[in-house]
Design an enzyme around this catalytic site. Sequence first.
Site, mmCIF file in Angstrom:
data_model
loop_
_atom_site.group_PDB
_atom_site.id
_atom_site.type_symbol
_atom_site.label_atom_id
_atom_site.label_comp_id
_atom_site.label_asym_id
_atom_site.label_seq_id
_atom_site.Cartn_x
_atom_site.Cartn_y
_atom_site.Cartn_z
ATOM 1 N N LYS A 1 0.818 -1.211 0.000
ATOM 2 C CA LYS A 1 0.000 0.000 0.000
ATOM 3 C C LYS A 1 0.855 1.266 0.000
ATOM 4 O O LYS A 1 0.417 2.315 -0.470
ATOM 5 C CB LYS A 1 -0.942 0.006 1.206
ATOM 6 C CG LYS A 1 -2.013 -1.068 1.131
ATOM 7 C CD LYS A 1 -2.963 -0.987 2.318
ATOM 8 C CE LYS A 1 -4.068 -2.028 2.215
ATOM 9 N NZ LYS A 1 -5.015 -1.952 3.353
ATOM 10 N N LYS B 1 -8.014 -12.184 -7.706
ATOM 11 C CA LYS B 1 -9.065 -12.242 -6.703
ATOM 12 C C LYS B 1 -10.175 -11.254 -7.036
ATOM 13 O O LYS B 1 -9.916 -10.144 -7.494
ATOM 14 C CB LYS B 1 -8.457 -11.925 -5.333
ATOM 15 C CG LYS B 1 -9.348 -12.246 -4.149
ATOM 16 C CD LYS B 1 -8.576 -12.026 -2.855
ATOM 17 C CE LYS B 1 -9.425 -12.328 -1.634
ATOM 18 N NZ LYS B 1 -8.683 -12.109 -0.373
ATOM 19 N N LYS C 1 -13.777 -5.074 -5.795
ATOM 20 C CA LYS C 1 -14.522 -3.929 -6.315
ATOM 21 C C LYS C 1 -13.633 -2.999 -7.121
ATOM 22 O O LYS C 1 -14.116 -2.207 -7.928
ATOM 23 C CB LYS C 1 -15.153 -3.142 -5.165
ATOM 24 C CG LYS C 1 -16.331 -3.838 -4.524
ATOM 25 C CD LYS C 1 -17.176 -2.881 -3.710
ATOM 26 C CE LYS C 1 -16.382 -2.178 -2.627
ATOM 27 N NZ LYS C 1 -17.228 -1.280 -1.825
#
Length: 325
Positions: A111, A192, A195
Amino acid sequence: MVRVLSGVQPTGEMHLGNYLGAFRSWSAEQYESDAFFCIVDLHAITVDFDPKQLASRTLHTATSLLAAGLDPSRCTIFVQSQVHEHSELAWILECTATMGEMRRMTQFKEKGAGQESVSLGLFAYPVLMAADILAYDADRVPVGDDQRQHLELARDLAHRFNARYGETFVVPDASVPRVASRVMDLQDPTSKMSKSAQSHLGTIMMLDDPTVIERKIRRAVTDSGTEVLYDPENKPGISNLLELLAAASGGAPDQLASGYPNYGSLKSAATEAVAEMLRPARERFAAFSRDPGEVRRVLSDGAQRAGEVAASTLRRTHAAIGILT
């Protein structure tokens, strides 16, 4: 009774991966254990977020949990920020953790990659997660593959604290969801379901109506050839559809494969099974959405019970390290 704890970030509408990988297992878990399920809104602010949407997304997530079958008379559903002991215990555990441990966290590396400035909250995120877990004397924590490293950190911190200050924390064990812990994207079956995927056609949302589900599965990527065969390595598209069918209707993917002569018949069966599996959740969500006050009451009651448990743990922790009480 064994105590179980798990959490979910308030990201808004949930997809099929959330439902199969977590919520459905949680619904079963509440009948077998003393279950605590937390909406971790403090974790949500470790990265860029919209403060105008955080509260509404938290309420939407709570409604989704109730729609998925969680029963507040059987389990405790609460919002992380409404139990202040999480933050207080996190600070104590931050004084137990090391910088080296934090730097090794894979999610922080992913991240924070490419960013000039990364928040301290993102760096310390795993310690807050450890506090979430240890505050409730959880015996088992259902986690996906992406959270295993964080649970190991929680176990390490509990062991270290207990060795230094005396037996204080229960050391939790990981619990892998029983089925469909990894749901793959319909447009990219090697990735995977998420959204944030490039194409919305690859992700089935928990509240999608049957016509939308049918369109997404009909357009799902398949593999070369015509034989319906469960072979995740060589036929990832068809294997993904077989896994969805198995999760929705029961049975083993490899055994189900023999029942379908072609890709079209498999897609039709998967569409019908997934739509029917999600029908109760759609109906319950609509009902709870008409009474948001009831959802807030569930969260308030949950925060009160969770707070009582977490406060007891925090008092025990204070005593162990000599904080004046």
